[in-house]
Design a protein around this motif. Structure first.
Motif, mmCIF file in Angstrom:
data_model
loop_
_atom_site.group_PDB
_atom_site.id
_atom_site.type_symbol
_atom_site.label_atom_id
_atom_site.label_comp_id
_atom_site.label_asym_id
_atom_site.label_seq_id
_atom_site.Cartn_x
_atom_site.Cartn_y
_atom_site.Cartn_z
ATOM 1 N N GLU A 84 -6.972 -21.917 -5.181
ATOM 2 C CA GLU A 84 -7.069 -22.577 -6.490
ATOM 3 C C GLU A 84 -5.935 -23.560 -6.694
ATOM 4 N N ASP A 103 -7.261 -16.962 -5.480
ATOM 5 C CA ASP A 103 -6.561 -17.378 -6.694
ATOM 6 C C ASP A 103 -5.238 -16.627 -6.615
ATOM 7 N N ASP A 106 -3.899 -15.008 -11.007
ATOM 8 C CA ASP A 106 -4.929 -15.140 -12.048
ATOM 9 C C ASP A 106 -4.351 -14.637 -13.366
ATOM 10 N N GLU A 270 -12.703 -16.872 -8.059
ATOM 11 C CA GLU A 270 -12.803 -15.859 -9.125
ATOM 12 C C GLU A 270 -14.214 -15.275 -9.195
HETATM 13 MG MG MG Z 1 -7.779 -17.342 -12.199
#
Ligand code: MG
Ligand code: FBP
Ligand code: MG
Length: 323
Positions: A84, A103, A106, A270
């Motif tokens: 990400e 990710d 998060d 995600e």
């Molecule tokens: Mg996230």
């Protein structure tokens, strides 16, 4: 208590995948330590930089991303990474058998308030034909995932993971440093009285979602005939952990503010890994009109609407889209 290794072997994971998962989790243990140091280590707050998502990066976003990139690159098991926090795919080892998407942190808006945050990851096979920095190799539907999970940096550091033979919860034993199996084969209750959605966006939802949530709020005075409770952690990893632990429905639905961005959450980093865990635990995960794991990604940072959790409740929510 059973150690992570033996559960992975029992679930038939090949040795190289087990070694990759152990490497990734070693990175997460380092992140857990850095996160717990917080202000003492000067890792809180934001940077001036923005990521490819157009979001201001937190210091911990970048630190976590670097930790995972470094440890996975030098492992030799990984052909390429998508993150990400990375504009492009990061080529790793030409002989690596796996692709890893993550990710790294998060729940970034929670970092400066000492609230729940975590790392979300998914692993797929690396196609033989791909060049290490070729993004097209990541454009596989979530049904191709061979392992996915998250590490939740909470009061205890917990791992939820599946290699396709059920979803298991592990707790990090900080005295010995290992993840121990604390809840094998977790199942999401099919029904629930708990929903998680950021209601401040209500005016931007499509009408079926507006109607569905209105009926939840009417409780036993409305068509649902029962009262509901609401939770919103501000970190998907925290909300999904609650859903896996006691049921519920989590939604970050289609938002009319910017039709080009159909939702806030990212498919690869995600939606897919969490859908894999939820489905392996008997739950359901939809974009509102298709099973998330069957979405064919068009690009690595693609976003999708997300509705997932207790199977019957997701089906009820979907029924509003069919009316
Ligand atoms: Mg996230
Ligand atoms: O702040 P909002 O709009 O409620 O959105 C919260 C959602 O955004 C996220 O924090 C996005 O993830 P990142 O923090 O990794 O960008 C989710 O974890 C969470 O569910
Ligand atoms: Mg993040």
């Amino acid at each position: 208590m059973k150690r992570l290794n033996s559960q992975l072997q029992e679930d038939g994971a090949p040795m190289e995948l087990i070694l990759l998962i152990r490497t990734l989790l070693a990175g997460c243990k380092e992140i857990s330590f850095r996160v717990s140091q917080g202000a003492l280590a000067g890792v809180l707050g934001s940077l001036l930089s923005e990521n490819v998502q157009g979001e201001t990066q937190k210091k911990l976003d970048v630190i976590s991303n670097q930790i995972l990139k470094d440890i996975l690159k030098e492992s030799g098991y990984v052909k390429a990474i998508s993150s990400e926090e990375e504009d492009d795919v990061v080529g790793c080892h030409p002989e690596g058998k796996y692709l890893v998407s993550f990710d790294p942190l998060d729940g970034s808006s929670n970092t400066d308030i000492n609230s729940l945050i975590g790392t979300i990851f998914s692993i797929t096979h690396a196609p033989q034909w791909m060049e290490p920095d070729d993004p097209s190799a990541f454009l596989q539907p979530g049904t191709q995932i061979v392992a996915a999970g998250y590490v939740l940096y909470g009061p205890s550091t917990m791992l939820a993971m599946s290699t396709g033979r059920g979803t298991h919860l592990y707790t990090l034993d900080k005295t010995h440093g290992g993840f121990l199996l604390t809840k094998p084969n977790i199942t999401v209750p099919e029904q629930t009285k708990e929903f998680a959605i950021n209601s401040s966006n209500q005016r931007h939802w499509e009408e079926p979602m507006q109607k569905y949530v209105t009926d939840l709020l009417l409780g036993d005075e409305g068509p649902r005939g029962k009262n509901f409770n609401m939770r919103w952690v501000g970190a998907m990893v925290g909300d999904i952990h609650r859903v896996l632990s006691r049921g519920g429905i989590f939604a970050y639905p289609f938002d009319q503010r910017n039709p080009k961005i159909p939702g806030k959450l990212r498919l690869l980093y995600e939606a897919n890994p969490m859908s894999f865990l939820i489905e392996q635990a008997g739950g359901a995960a939809s974009t509102g009109d298709t099973r998330i794991l069957e979405v064919m990604p068009r690009e690595i940072h693609q976003r999708v609407p997300v509705i997932m959790g207790s199977k019957e409740e997701v089906e009820t929510c979907m029924s509003y889209y069919e009316k």
